[in-house]
Design a protein around this motif. Sequence first.
Motif, PDB file in Angstrom:
ATOM      1  N   THR A   1       0.770  -1.057  -0.100  1.00 42.19           N
ATOM      2  CA  THR A   1       0.027  -0.089   0.174  1.00 42.19           C
ATOM      3  C   THR A   1       0.809   1.481  -0.095  1.00 42.19           C
ATOM      4  N   LEU A   2       2.006   1.227   0.819  1.00 43.79           N
ATOM      5  CA  LEU A   2       2.783   2.357   1.051  1.00 43.79           C
ATOM      6  C   LEU A   2       3.523   2.694  -0.393  1.00 43.79           C
ATOM      7  N   THR A   3       3.782   1.639  -0.926  1.00 42.18           N
ATOM      8  CA  THR A   3       4.816   1.696  -2.093  1.00 42.18           C
ATOM      9  C   THR A   3       3.903   2.154  -3.396  1.00 42.18           C
ATOM     10  N   ALA A   4       2.719   1.608  -3.514  1.00 42.41           N
ATOM     11  CA  ALA A   4       1.632   2.109  -4.653  1.00 42.41           C
ATOM     12  C   ALA A   4       1.173   3.583  -4.168  1.00 42.41           C
ATOM     13  N   ALA A   5       1.096   3.902  -2.939  1.00 37.70           N
ATOM     14  CA  ALA A   5       0.540   5.242  -2.748  1.00 37.70           C
ATOM     15  C   ALA A   5       1.751   6.121  -3.159  1.00 37.70           C
ATOM     16  N   LEU A   6       2.829   5.840  -2.579  1.00 37.88           N
ATOM     17  CA  LEU A   6       4.128   6.821  -3.055  1.00 37.88           C
ATOM     18  C   LEU A   6       4.314   6.824  -4.470  1.00 37.88           C
ATOM     19  N   PHE A   7       4.234   5.749  -5.440  1.00 37.33           N
ATOM     20  CA  PHE A   7       4.262   5.911  -6.680  1.00 37.33           C
ATOM     21  C   PHE A   7       3.362   6.718  -7.358  1.00 37.33           C
ATOM     22  N   LEU A   8       1.709   6.763  -6.746  1.00 33.67           N
ATOM     23  CA  LEU A   8       0.870   7.554  -7.381  1.00 33.67           C
ATOM     24  C   LEU A   8       1.318   8.993  -7.139  1.00 33.67           C
ATOM     25  N   ILE A   9       1.475   9.415  -5.931  1.00 34.52           N
ATOM     26  CA  ILE A   9       1.790  10.714  -5.528  1.00 34.52           C
ATOM     27  C   ILE A   9       2.785  11.379  -6.131  1.00 34.52           C
ATOM     28  N   LEU A  10       3.966  10.597  -6.548  1.00 33.19           N
ATOM     29  CA  LEU A  10       5.079  11.131  -6.894  1.00 33.19           C
ATOM     30  C   LEU A  10       4.702  11.367  -8.486  1.00 33.19           C
ATOM     31  N   ARG A  11       4.192  10.264  -9.031  1.00 37.10           N
ATOM     32  CA  ARG A  11       3.620  10.218 -10.508  1.00 37.10           C
ATOM     33  C   ARG A  11       2.890  11.557 -10.790  1.00 37.10           C
ATOM     34  N   VAL A  12       1.752  11.760 -10.047  1.00 38.29           N
ATOM     35  CA  VAL A  12       0.842  12.671 -10.254  1.00 38.29           C
ATOM     36  C   VAL A  12       1.682  14.073 -10.030  1.00 38.29           C
ATOM     37  N   ALA A  13       2.352  14.243  -8.843  1.00 37.06           N
ATOM     38  CA  ALA A  13       3.051  15.359  -8.653  1.00 37.06           C
ATOM     39  C   ALA A  13       4.007  15.770  -9.250  1.00 37.06           C
ATOM     40  N   THR A  14       4.865  14.766 -10.152  1.00 34.67           N
ATOM     41  CA  THR A  14       6.229  15.286 -10.851  1.00 34.67           C
ATOM     42  C   THR A  14       5.866  14.808 -12.288  1.00 34.67           C
ATOM     43  N   HIS A  15       5.330  13.735 -12.845  1.00 36.95           N
ATOM     44  CA  HIS A  15       5.204  13.207 -14.126  1.00 36.95           C
ATOM     45  C   HIS A  15       6.598  13.152 -14.705  1.00 36.95           C
ATOM     46  N   ASP A  16       7.849  12.803 -13.746  1.00 43.94           N
ATOM     47  CA  ASP A  16       9.101  12.687 -14.101  1.00 43.94           C
ATOM     48  C   ASP A  16       9.286  11.078 -14.491  1.00 43.94           C
ATOM     49  N   PRO A  17      10.186  10.881 -15.247  1.00 44.63           N
ATOM     50  CA  PRO A  17      10.664   9.427 -15.339  1.00 44.63           C
ATOM     51  C   PRO A  17      11.324   8.812 -14.237  1.00 44.63           C
ATOM     52  N   TYR A  18      11.961   9.672 -13.318  1.00 49.47           N
ATOM     53  CA  TYR A  18      12.565   8.987 -12.213  1.00 49.47           C
ATOM     54  C   TYR A  18      11.826   8.349 -10.945  1.00 49.47           C
ATOM     55  N   VAL A  19      10.617   8.594 -11.115  1.00 48.09           N
ATOM     56  CA  VAL A  19       9.702   8.265 -10.091  1.00 48.09           C
ATOM     57  C   VAL A  19       9.635   7.013  -9.875  1.00 48.09           C
ATOM     58  N   PRO A  20       9.815   5.831 -10.874  1.00 48.07           N
ATOM     59  CA  PRO A  20       9.895   4.420 -10.467  1.00 48.07           C
ATOM     60  C   PRO A  20      11.234   4.159  -9.643  1.00 48.07           C
ATOM     61  N   TRP A  21      12.351   4.768 -10.043  1.00 50.02           N
ATOM     62  CA  TRP A  21      13.472   4.854  -9.421  1.00 50.02           C
ATOM     63  C   TRP A  21      13.488   5.151  -7.973  1.00 50.02           C
ATOM     64  N   LEU A  22      12.939   6.272  -7.764  1.00 50.32           N
ATOM     65  CA  LEU A  22      12.843   6.679  -6.534  1.00 50.32           C
ATOM     66  C   LEU A  22      11.996   6.078  -5.512  1.00 50.32           C
ATOM     67  N   VAL A  23      10.717   5.455  -6.203  1.00 56.16           N
ATOM     68  CA  VAL A  23       9.887   4.519  -5.282  1.00 56.16           C
ATOM     69  C   VAL A  23      10.811   3.131  -5.031  1.00 56.16           C
ATOM     70  N   SER A  24      11.469   2.918  -6.034  1.00 57.56           N
ATOM     71  CA  SER A  24      12.363   1.728  -5.707  1.00 57.56           C
ATOM     72  C   SER A  24      13.399   1.938  -4.773  1.00 57.56           C
ATOM     73  N   GLY A  25      13.831   3.042  -4.513  1.00 63.38           N
ATOM     74  CA  GLY A  25      14.796   3.174  -3.495  1.00 63.38           C
ATOM     75  C   GLY A  25      14.056   3.211  -2.195  1.00 63.38           C
ATOM     76  N   VAL A  26      12.866   3.793  -2.129  1.00 62.36           N
ATOM     77  CA  VAL A  26      12.092   3.936  -0.856  1.00 62.36           C
ATOM     78  C   VAL A  26      11.803   2.413  -0.543  1.00 62.36           C
ATOM     79  N   LEU A  27      11.377   1.720  -1.500  1.00 59.69           N
ATOM     80  CA  LEU A  27      10.717   0.227  -1.284  1.00 59.69           C
ATOM     81  C   LEU A  27      12.004  -0.436  -0.682  1.00 59.69           C
ATOM     82  N   VAL A  28      13.199  -0.530  -1.232  1.00 62.11           N
ATOM     83  CA  VAL A  28      14.492  -1.166  -0.630  1.00 62.11           C
ATOM     84  C   VAL A  28      14.509  -0.807   0.941  1.00 62.11           C
ATOM     85  N   TRP A  29      14.433   0.697   1.060  1.00 63.27           N
ATOM     86  CA  TRP A  29      14.678   1.043   2.544  1.00 63.27           C
ATOM     87  C   TRP A  29      13.512   0.360   3.342  1.00 63.27           C
TER      88      TRP A  29
END
Length: 185
Positions: A137-165
């Motif tokens: 849930t947290l991973t999906a919510a973060l992905f959605l929020i960052l995707r809507v907020a930035t529309h940048d291609p680095y979002v999956p990488w950032l979310v992946s980093g948080v998921l690893v954390w």
Amino acid sequence: MDGRNGGATPKDEQGEARRGENAGKPGTVADGRGETEEERADRRWQELLQEIRVAQTGVQILLGFLLTVVFTPLFHELEQTDKTIYLVTVVLGSLATGALIGPVSVHRIVSGRRIKPQAVVWASRLTFTGILLLLATLTAALFLILRVATHDPYVPWLVSGVLVWYLICWFALPLWVRTRHTSGS
């Protein structure tokens, strides 16, 4: 030396050494605490409740927030992909909430049936399932929020980093501590 059995440590029915103030009680085994099975179940239940309180609070706040998003004007302007991610996130949050509240129902329904050790095992399984669903849930919510907020291609990488954390904090570190500081029990 103990004159009762030549100085040997008392043993239970399975031949395991008993220790502590409950050493004479049937069902007490060498677990380092001198607890009966029922005392251990009571302690583990209390520990589990404390753990659930932390996880429940987080998932309930997150789910409450997610449930309100659909009523905002911005939601209706989202792309279909973002709406789908949102729906998946809400379902995951609902499943996590169910799993983390489940142990309360388990306890209430089996209370007084003298099966607390088994109830603790099932409540623990529900809690672990809830933690996994909370992770999703947290991973999906973060992905959605960052995707809507930035529309940048680095979002999956950032979310992946948080998921690893999350994986390090919630699973790798506890497993490392468990492996390093226990003797296979």
